[in-house]
Design an enzyme around this catalytic site. Sequence first.
Site, PDB file in Angstrom:
ATOM      1  N   LEU A 101       0.852  -1.193   0.000  1.00 48.85           N
ATOM      2  CA  LEU A 101       0.000   0.000   0.000  1.00 48.85           C
ATOM      3  C   LEU A 101       0.889   1.245   0.000  1.00 48.85           C
ATOM      4  CD1 LEU A 101      -2.748  -0.855   2.662  1.00 48.85           C
ATOM      5  CD2 LEU A 101      -3.000  -0.845   0.178  1.00 48.85           C
ATOM      6  N   ASP A 102       0.509   2.251  -0.776  1.00 45.63           N
ATOM      7  CA  ASP A 102       1.235   3.523  -0.755  1.00 45.63           C
ATOM      8  C   ASP A 102       1.186   4.120   0.648  1.00 45.63           C
ATOM      9  OD1 ASP A 102       1.753   3.283  -3.428  1.00 45.63           O
ATOM     10  OD2 ASP A 102       0.145   4.630  -4.075  1.00 45.63           O
ATOM     11  N   PRO A 103       2.172   4.959   1.007  1.00 42.01           N
ATOM     12  CA  PRO A 103       2.209   5.537   2.359  1.00 42.01           C
ATOM     13  C   PRO A 103       0.916   6.225   2.787  1.00 42.01           C
ATOM     14  CG  PRO A 103       4.286   5.937   1.259  1.00 42.01           C
ATOM     15  CD  PRO A 103       3.383   5.308   0.235  1.00 42.01           C
ATOM     16  N   VAL A 151      -2.136   5.578   1.746  1.00 44.15           N
ATOM     17  CA  VAL A 151      -3.292   4.683   1.666  1.00 44.15           C
ATOM     18  C   VAL A 151      -3.391   3.886   2.958  1.00 44.15           C
ATOM     19  CG1 VAL A 151      -4.367   2.767   0.403  1.00 44.15           C
ATOM     20  CG2 VAL A 151      -3.088   4.525  -0.841  1.00 44.15           C
TER      21      VAL A 151
END
Length: 301
Positions: free
Chosen positions: A61-63, A65
């Site tokens: 997951l992106d930071p 998200v």
Amino acid sequence: MNKYIEPKVNLEKIHRDKPIDELINFSVINIDKPTGPTSFDIDLIVKKELCLNKTSHFGTLDPMVTGVLPVALGRACRLMSYFIGKKKEYTGVMRIHKEISEKELKKEMANFIGKINQLPPVKSRVKREVREREIYSFDIIEISNDGKDILFKSEVQAGTYIRKLISDLGEKIGGAHMLELRRTKASIFEEKNSVDLYKFEKAVEDYKKGNEKILRDMLIPGEIVSKVLPVVQVSEKSIIKLYHGSPLFKEFVLNKQNIDDLETGDRIAVFCEQKLIGIFSVIDHAIVLGKAEFVLQPLKQ
């Protein structure tokens, strides 16, 4: 595969009866990732707290998200590939740049249902080449009073970039970008069963003081792989042979009536009652049923 009848694996019994040290070394914890840290940061936190040699998350997951981030502990890291190719579910907020009716927006979103081609974002870690991905659903949940912000829900094939999905939709409707995103499901791991970092760290603190109950409740036995792979039960006398590198001979199998629909290349979870022996790939049905991909050797005492 559709006719396969899966023998019962009692995950509740495994979770209840397995010693806590064995559980910690072969389980998954479903972390509710907050905004800020990367998925790898979460790995390191869990690894350090539990004093493990290895941890590994299922699907980055992106930071910024949030949401479901299953983290495999210890030997359960070997199971990662059997989970990460499954469906993912997200809720998010997108902001549209031009006024559009709800009816027209739904129509444009519906055009993305099915198989689409995506070019990964510039900042992604993967090679930037067009890849086919499938969108299973893409729905509006709520629209803000000014009509600019859209709360949406989408179920997609693993590896789909939701931010890119919103951007591509924007190209059809005069512009759109994503404001917020939360993963609510990854494979069989759901938001309702996730735990936040604070509660996890508090549970570890209690465990180190002698109270294992809260941490135990958070740990999902690695035997959960029985939920995503067909289960084959073998005789107790075959266990030692399998531990020592033997292929899975058909004569070892107890539920022979259930293996006819397995196909070459299928992965199966091999159990002896409630004990996971390993993951095997099917190669034949005559004499040798499968070869080992991963054998769960007993922990040394």
